[in-house]
Design a protein around this motif. Sequence first.
Motif, PDB file in Angstrom:
ATOM      1  N   GLY A 156      -1.215  -0.521 -16.306  1.00 11.76           N
ATOM      2  CA  GLY A 156       0.124  -0.316 -16.342  1.00 11.76           C
ATOM      3  C   GLY A 156       1.026  -1.034 -15.674  1.00 11.76           C
ATOM      4  N   THR A 157       0.643  -1.708 -14.609  1.00  9.95           N
ATOM      5  CA  THR A 157       1.291  -2.539 -13.726  1.00  9.95           C
ATOM      6  C   THR A 157       2.164  -3.762 -14.694  1.00  9.95           C
ATOM      7  N   GLN A 158       3.173  -3.862 -14.624  1.00 13.64           N
ATOM      8  CA  GLN A 158       3.687  -5.223 -14.923  1.00 13.64           C
ATOM      9  C   GLN A 158       3.768  -6.332 -13.773  1.00 13.64           C
ATOM     10  N   ASP A 196       0.703  -1.359   0.023  1.00 18.42           N
ATOM     11  CA  ASP A 196      -0.029  -0.057   0.117  1.00 18.42           C
ATOM     12  C   ASP A 196       0.806   1.262   0.252  1.00 18.42           C
ATOM     13  N   VAL A 197       2.108   1.127  -0.795  1.00 15.37           N
ATOM     14  CA  VAL A 197       2.677   2.429  -1.064  1.00 15.37           C
ATOM     15  C   VAL A 197       3.126   2.540  -2.421  1.00 15.37           C
ATOM     16  N   THR A 198       3.452   3.812  -2.807  1.00 11.24           N
ATOM     17  CA  THR A 198       3.539   3.894  -4.036  1.00 11.24           C
ATOM     18  C   THR A 198       4.977   4.343  -4.749  1.00 11.24           C
ATOM     19  N   TRP A 244       7.935  -4.568  -8.104  1.00 11.51           N
ATOM     20  CA  TRP A 244       7.520  -4.031  -6.822  1.00 11.51           C
ATOM     21  C   TRP A 244       6.066  -3.482  -6.620  1.00 11.51           C
ATOM     22  N   GLN A 245       5.815  -2.810  -7.931  1.00 12.78           N
ATOM     23  CA  GLN A 245       4.643  -2.328  -7.921  1.00 12.78           C
ATOM     24  C   GLN A 245       3.242  -3.314  -7.666  1.00 12.78           C
ATOM     25  N   SER A 270       4.385   5.907 -10.881  1.00 17.18           N
ATOM     26  CA  SER A 270       5.451   5.708 -10.602  1.00 17.18           C
ATOM     27  C   SER A 270       6.266   4.724 -11.618  1.00 17.18           C
ATOM     28  N   LEU A 271       5.365   4.487 -12.580  1.00 20.81           N
ATOM     29  CA  LEU A 271       5.828   3.763 -13.742  1.00 20.81           C
ATOM     30  C   LEU A 271       6.442   4.719 -14.754  1.00 20.81           C
ATOM     31  N   SER A 272       7.345   3.904 -15.631  1.00 24.33           N
ATOM     32  CA  SER A 272       8.155   4.727 -16.500  1.00 24.33           C
ATOM     33  C   SER A 272       7.432   5.038 -17.811  1.00 24.33           C
ATOM     34  N   GLU A 273       7.814   6.043 -18.691  1.00 28.10           N
ATOM     35  CA  GLU A 273       6.942   6.424 -19.746  1.00 28.10           C
ATOM     36  C   GLU A 273       6.899   5.293 -20.612  1.00 28.10           C
TER      37      GLU A 273
END
Length: 458
Positions: A385-387, A72-74, A391-392, A315-318
């Motif tokens: 977008g979460t791969q 639960d952290v970004t 960690w996400q 938090s994701l890259s472009e």
Amino acid sequence: MSKYIWDHPETRFVEFESAKYLADTLEAEGFKVERNVAGISTAFVGTFGEGAPYIGFLGEFDALSGLSQKADVTECESLEGDDVGHGCGHNLLGTGALSSAFAVKAYMEEKSLPGTIQFFGCPGEEGGSGKTFMTRDGIFDHLDIALTWHPSTVNAVMSLSSLANYQVYFRFKGVTSHAAISPHLGRSALDAVELMNVGVNYLREHVIPEARMHYAVTNTGGFSPNVVQADAEVLYLIRAPKVSEVDEIYKRVCKIAEGAALMTETNLTIVFDKACSNYIPNRALEEILFDKLVEVGPGESSEADKTFAKGIWNSLSEVEQDSSVDLMKGFGYSGDGTEFEGKYLCETISPYVATDGILPGSTDVADVSWVVPTAQCTVSTSAIGTQLHTWQMVAQGINSFAHSGMLRAGEAMALTAIQILEDPELLGPIKAEHALKLAKTPYVCPIPEGVKPSGLRS
């Protein structure tokens, strides 16, 4: 249950806490539990009912190394202790499948329905192919259908095939020597590993475009540069759309390894670790599962869920953001992504479109699909977008949106099973489709006899 498994992440074939917890809970709910299935200490089967139809739910619960992460952290923030985390959402996967089994059991008792439901505790999916070992031992042969799911960023039926693979160790044995005084007397196993990797990298141009070859140097021979390294090892994972294609590439990789051994005058030992087949979808069963997924609905997210998901998106890259729709398509999404503009969570269900596409990844569910008609759905449990294997993914593993998605997946699979139990004639076209595919290409387990499951080596 999901939180307990998330809190006790364990890698392949050493999921002792998670397996015991799930098996004990099955027993407490009135299932007869068989442990140590297929000779695997963390594999188990829970059974309720008797007679046909036989319906199986496949549950996974293993985690990944290198993915310790706070919930639960970004931002990336590891937990203290072992560097292991649920980066593929298997805490959700196994618990969601278990919820299906519990729901169907309750319904069968209420309606006095005949039939048998089973929950299969399947360890070692991540790099271990636990289900393939279980398939080799005939654990699933009696089933009429098998159902499972996978957490992702989208709601859909996973109608794609997958890549088959072999995982193999190449071990080189040389001769130690003083690297300065007598280098001519040494025979470097590390040189052999490096030469092999160079050779395989040149091979990449000359295999089919869909193939993948990955490697990890698992033994470099020590930490002393002034000693010629006598022992070195590299672990290869070779993938392609069909087992026959994997086997062809594997034989070429073996020749490269033999060449590296000749060039360095070292001895080569090849150790087959594991394998899995390509997944074969069953369209007739998928159509039922899709109808039930629509019946359950896409769910709704709270404002807190949306805010958290936005933080994950940021938090994701472009590049990761730009590839978010491609990731969804790998799970069966069939749109162009326009409905997600300005949104961070999926709240729609993708239309079911049968496809000949291939998920550029592997799963040991594939081997189950060769011996019994199998269908999979995917449900949104994480921000767009979460791969996977990040960690996400770990950070979102026990939030409210993830657990809501988990239970929706469980409900869709339970409703599918109930429809089959109430109308067994639906099995006719499902089994006919499966038999037609196997008539063209009979199943052969890709793991040779004698090869045993292996844990993750540190």
